[in-house]
Scaffold this motif. Structure first.
Motif, PDB file in Angstrom:
ATOM      1  N   CYS A 197      -2.764   7.706  -0.564  1.00  0.00           N
ATOM      2  CA  CYS A 197      -1.873   8.445   0.349  1.00  0.00           C
ATOM      3  C   CYS A 197      -0.443   8.558  -0.186  1.00  0.00           C
ATOM      4  O   CYS A 197       0.403   9.195   0.427  1.00  0.00           O
ATOM      5  CB  CYS A 197      -1.867   7.809   1.727  1.00  0.00           C
ATOM      6  SG  CYS A 197      -0.990   6.238   1.745  1.00  0.00           S
TER       7      CYS A 197
ATOM      8  N   CYS B  11      -4.098   3.103   4.710  1.00  0.00           N
ATOM      9  CA  CYS B  11      -5.318   3.853   4.414  1.00  0.00           C
ATOM     10  C   CYS B  11      -6.543   3.094   4.903  1.00  0.00           C
ATOM     11  O   CYS B  11      -7.475   3.681   5.408  1.00  0.00           O
ATOM     12  CB  CYS B  11      -5.468   4.052   2.912  1.00  0.00           C
ATOM     13  SG  CYS B  11      -4.450   5.372   2.294  1.00  0.00           S
TER      14      CYS B  11
ATOM     15  N   CYS C  12      -3.852   1.455   0.274  1.00  0.00           N
ATOM     16  CA  CYS C  12      -2.903   0.588   0.962  1.00  0.00           C
ATOM     17  C   CYS C  12      -3.474   0.163   2.319  1.00  0.00           C
ATOM     18  O   CYS C  12      -4.521   0.649   2.732  1.00  0.00           O
ATOM     19  CB  CYS C  12      -1.568   1.301   1.136  1.00  0.00           C
ATOM     20  SG  CYS C  12      -1.617   2.616   2.342  1.00  0.00           S
TER      21      CYS C  12
ATOM     22  N   CYS D  80       0.619   4.007  -3.120  1.00  0.00           N
ATOM     23  CA  CYS D  80      -0.828   3.978  -2.886  1.00  0.00           C
ATOM     24  C   CYS D  80      -1.482   5.173  -3.598  1.00  0.00           C
ATOM     25  O   CYS D  80      -1.051   6.304  -3.414  1.00  0.00           O
ATOM     26  CB  CYS D  80      -1.070   4.051  -1.383  1.00  0.00           C
ATOM     27  SG  CYS D  80      -2.759   4.399  -0.930  1.00  0.00           S
TER      28      CYS D  80
ATOM     29  N   THR E 289       2.024   6.568  -0.222  1.00  0.00           N
ATOM     30  CA  THR E 289       3.138   5.847   0.399  1.00  0.00           C
ATOM     31  C   THR E 289       3.292   4.492  -0.304  1.00  0.00           C
ATOM     32  O   THR E 289       2.381   4.039  -0.979  1.00  0.00           O
ATOM     33  CB  THR E 289       2.907   5.585   1.910  1.00  0.00           C
ATOM     34  OG1 THR E 289       1.668   4.890   2.028  1.00  0.00           O
ATOM     35  CG2 THR E 289       2.864   6.840   2.717  1.00  0.00           C
TER      36      THR E 289
HETATM   37 ZN   LIG Z   1      -2.512   4.597   1.367  1.00  0.00          ZN
END
Ligand SMILES: [Zn+2]
Length: 351
Positions: free
Chosen positions: A326, A344, A341, A323, A328
């Protein structure tokens, strides 16, 4: 049996240290140099096996987990560590075209509410993976060691697919890249955390299997102990019935002590059949894979969000993108104001 893991590990180790090994089907003939004779406290020439029957028939040294020579080799490897980096050779076959890659990206990556389009032509790069080897010591009644390997994407920290893991472990690596393409650096903290989590999960699963397998032995031992203490208590009760008052008090106290001893013994047995495990990493290899960096734009109406995708050439698939907000690895959504994502977008909604 010389295909056995611990014995194979020991033979590989002494060979690397200069020993000569002739591997036969059931045992190996070994000639040790003087430094190994000293450190392992073994003679110059010996036969080794992990099969007790072969050991007796061939006058071979029985090398099983727990043997001092095996422990010495393992601690030597652990203390030295096996840290390095290597490159998978650049493939000779033609790379896929930008059109093929975009089709693959639309089919396999997919972004909710977004359409993936090409931004720039793909550029060749090397993409890092981390290979972690660890020795895992399990204790369950007995103590034994097994070897585990984990391969993770060294940028995202996610576990490599089984197919990719096999390719990475099966590749003959070269120490220096055979092209001048850019090498992407690994994010080691993230990669090690990912590998550690994978090893923990795999060894926890193994522990549960071992415990399940040991259940019948545990039950048998508990039945034996229960029968022993029941007989002891029955005998005390019988003696107490015909005894005079003072002697009865003494026998009652003895019965109480026996019951306590029984509970303690059962707890001891349950503890003996509970698996404990210790993970000791001994190998840390960063492996660089030939890849193509594909810069794309994710469109949602008039909005355009830039994204980079990495096509791993040996696996013919994309590394999982992270993402942009963030970092991840989770399915992406082209939102009204950003590419992010699902996690988020939940954060944004709850904020
Ligand atoms: Zn994210």
């Amino acid at each position: 049996m010389i295909a056995d893991g611990p014995l194979r590990f020991w033979l590989d180790y002494v060979e690397r240290e200069g020993a000569l090994c002739e591997r036969k089907s059931e045992f190996a003939e070994v000639l040790l140099p003087s430094n190994l004779q000293r450190s392992l406290q073994l003679p110059e020439a010996l036969r080794v096996t992990s099969d007790p029957e072969v050991a007796a028939a061939e006058s071979a040294l029985l090398l099983m987990p727990g043997h001092a020579a095996l422990d010495a080799a393992a601690s030597e490897v652990l203390s030295r560590g096996d840290v390095g980096r290597g490159y998978v050779p650049w493939p000779a076959s033609a790379a896929p075209t930008a059109t093929t890659l975009i089709t693959q990206a639309r089919e396999n990556i997919g972004v909710e509410h977004g359409r993936i389009d090409l931004d720039r032509d793909p550029a060749p790069i090397y993409y890092p993976f981390l290979r972690v080897g660890a020795l895992v010591t399990y204790t369950l009644d007995d103590r034994f060691v097994e070897r585990e390997e984990a391969c993770v994407d060294a940028r995202a920290g996610t576990l490599a697919t089984e197919d990719l893991r096999r390719r990475i472990l099966g590749s003959s690596l070269i120490g220096v890249a055979d092209t001048h393409h850019t090498t992407l650096g690994p994010e080691l903290g993230r990669a090690i955390a990912g590998a550690h989590a994978a090893l923990c999960e795999r060894t926890a699963l193994r522990s549960r299997t071992l415990e399940r397998q040991a259940q019948s032995a545990l039950r048998e031992e508990c039945v034996r102990v229960d029968a022993y203490y029941a007989a002891a208590l029955a005998s005390l009760a019988a003696r107490s019935e015909s005894a005079e008052a003072r002697r009865q008090t003494l026998l009652d106290a003895q019965a109480e002590a026996t019951r306590l001893e029984h509970r303690r013994r059962v707890q001891e047995i349950e503890l003996k059949f509970r698996v404990t495990r210790e993970i000791a990493p001994f190998r840390l290899h960063v492996v660089f894979l030939p890849a193509l960096a594909l810069n794309v734009v994710v469109r949602r109406g008039e909005r355009r969000y830039p994204l980079r995708l990495d096509w791993l050439l040996p696996a013919a698939r994309f590394a999982t993108p992270c993402c942009p907000r963030c970092n991840t690895c989770a399915p992406l959504i082209a939102g009204r104001s950003s590419l992010h994502c699902r996690g988020c977008s939940t954060d944004a909604m709850s904020a």
